[in-house]
Design a protein around this motif. Structure first.
Motif, PDB file in Angstrom:
ATOM      1  N   GLU A 153      17.268  66.271 -46.381  1.00  0.00           N
ATOM      2  CA  GLU A 153      16.430  66.029 -45.191  1.00  0.00           C
ATOM      3  C   GLU A 153      14.986  65.706 -45.562  1.00  0.00           C
ATOM      4  O   GLU A 153      14.267  65.086 -44.787  1.00  0.00           O
ATOM      5  N   MET A 187      23.249  60.290 -43.372  1.00  0.00           N
ATOM      6  CA  MET A 187      23.370  61.725 -43.187  1.00  0.00           C
ATOM      7  C   MET A 187      22.304  62.421 -44.027  1.00  0.00           C
ATOM      8  O   MET A 187      22.087  62.048 -45.177  1.00  0.00           O
ATOM      9  N   ASP A 226      23.673  73.735 -45.797  1.00  0.00           N
ATOM     10  CA  ASP A 226      24.685  72.811 -45.283  1.00  0.00           C
ATOM     11  C   ASP A 226      25.797  72.651 -46.312  1.00  0.00           C
ATOM     12  O   ASP A 226      25.641  73.013 -47.480  1.00  0.00           O
ATOM     13  N   ARG A 282      28.784  61.558 -35.413  1.00  0.00           N
ATOM     14  CA  ARG A 282      28.322  62.595 -36.336  1.00  0.00           C
ATOM     15  C   ARG A 282      29.445  63.565 -36.686  1.00  0.00           C
ATOM     16  O   ARG A 282      30.394  63.723 -35.946  1.00  0.00           O
ATOM     17  N   GLU A 317      26.553  68.354 -38.325  1.00  0.00           N
ATOM     18  CA  GLU A 317      25.317  67.698 -37.892  1.00  0.00           C
ATOM     19  C   GLU A 317      25.054  67.949 -36.423  1.00  0.00           C
ATOM     20  O   GLU A 317      23.926  68.082 -35.985  1.00  0.00           O
ATOM     21  N   ALA A 324      23.432  59.992 -36.289  1.00  0.00           N
ATOM     22  CA  ALA A 324      22.196  60.726 -36.530  1.00  0.00           C
ATOM     23  C   ALA A 324      20.970  59.811 -36.551  1.00  0.00           C
ATOM     24  O   ALA A 324      19.958  60.095 -35.913  1.00  0.00           O
TER      25      ALA A 324
END
Ligand SMILES: [Fe+2]
Length: 317
Positions: free
Chosen positions: A81, A90, A96, A258, A262, A278
């Motif tokens: 991220e 993604m 995660d 997704r 997510e 996303a």
């Protein structure tokens, strides 16, 4: 399990192909652009379907194969991220899971080499990117590198894994292929420090030249996203604001692409179909595939659920 370690001798990069079985889904970690033909050939020879391509961090020493693999196999592109790339399909964060059929890797945020460095743990092995190398550690002097953060990532996350956990790094410059956590704790010269300050001092004195490819690779690797503008020009995109008003109308079906994981972070007929995901990347592929298949009334939400949220769109869980 199928596990392959591939090497790019130009950048000394290791790339990994993982699958649970012949004929099943595969994922690839840290692919190099120039080697994409070889990966695709291998995947075909092993009768695998490549579904995810992952980079451990934004690479400065080679061009990533993420975009080319996405274009040629329709796989999902994945990064952490914190990555500043324009678009990947993604984005994962610590805690995660990175999953394909029969395989689930735990995501660890391990900054230090860069601020977007992640490691992926698969039972008896960990893919450490450039955070922890065999008898070395990734440099921390560019791309928001931080020796203090790297010390924390290594000593407080990676070295806490069981001693026999195998280390598979993104690079090796001496021909080493694998180590273990216990082995590198004992013999990695960078890890024989008494304190974080001593580690920072050690890293700050390395004085390494910049990678030859850096000025080319970093900006190129920032732009791996699918050209959603092309989809928009063809009239197959609706803005998040338009999607908001469309969603309230009858005769519209929104299709969520997704994965369940997510969705948790935050229901076709003759109706008009609007795909979303996303960040708009997967849905751009979906609308392309749908249009290719003759579904002329399909569109996707430009920028995905991310743009939807920014436009004030409500989220149903
Ligand atoms: Fe790197």
């Amino acid at each position: 399990m199928i596990f392959r370690q591939l090497f790019d001798s130009v950048s000394s990069t290791y790339t990994y192909v993982i699958a649970s079985r012949r004929g099943g889904e595969a994922l690839i970690i840290d692919p190099v652009l120039e080697k994409v033909d070889r990966y695709i050939q291998l995947v075909e020879q092993l009768d695998l379907k490549l579904v995810k391509a992952v980079d451990t961090h934004l690479h400065a020493d080679h061009l990533t194969g993420l975009g080319a693999l996405r274009d040629r196999t329709h796989c999902v592109t994945v990064m952490g991220e914190r990555s500043k790339v324009d678009v990947v399909s993604m984005r994962l964060s610590e805690g995660d899971k990175l999953t394909i059929e029969g395989v689930a890797l735990d995501v660890l945020y391990t900054p230090g080499h860069t601020d977007d460095s992640y490691s992926f743990l698969m039972q008896d092995r960990v893919f450490t990117g450039d955070t922890l190398l065999i008898r070395g550690t990734g440099r921390t002097d560019f791309q928001n590198g931080d020796a203090r953060a790297q010390y924390d990532s290594i000593f407080n996350k990676l070295l806490r894994l069981p001693n026999d956990t195998m280390i598979f790094p993104a690079h090796d410059y001496k021909g080493e292929t694998v180590s273990t956590i216990g082995e590198d704790r004992a013999f990695n010269p960078r890890l024989q420090v008494k304190s974080v300050d001593q580690y920072v001092d050690l890293m700050n004195k390395l004085n390494l030249p910049n990678p030859k490819m850096m000025d080319v690779a970093v900006p190129a690797n920032m732009r791996v996203g699918l050209a959603q503008e092309d989809i928009a020009r063809r009239g197959w995109a609706v803005s998040a604001a338009e999607a908001l008003s469309l969603a309230a109308q009858p005769g519209i079906v929104l299709v969520d692409l997704r994965e369940r994981g997510e969705r948790e972070k935050p229901r076709a007929t003759r109706k008009r179909i609007v795909f979303y995901c996303a960040f708009g990347e997967r849905s751009a592929m979906a609308v392309q595939a749908a249009q290719d298949a003759g579904l002329a009334s399909t569109a996707h939400i430009h920028g995905g659920i991310d743009a939807w949220k920014k436009a004030g769109g409500p989220l149903l869980r």
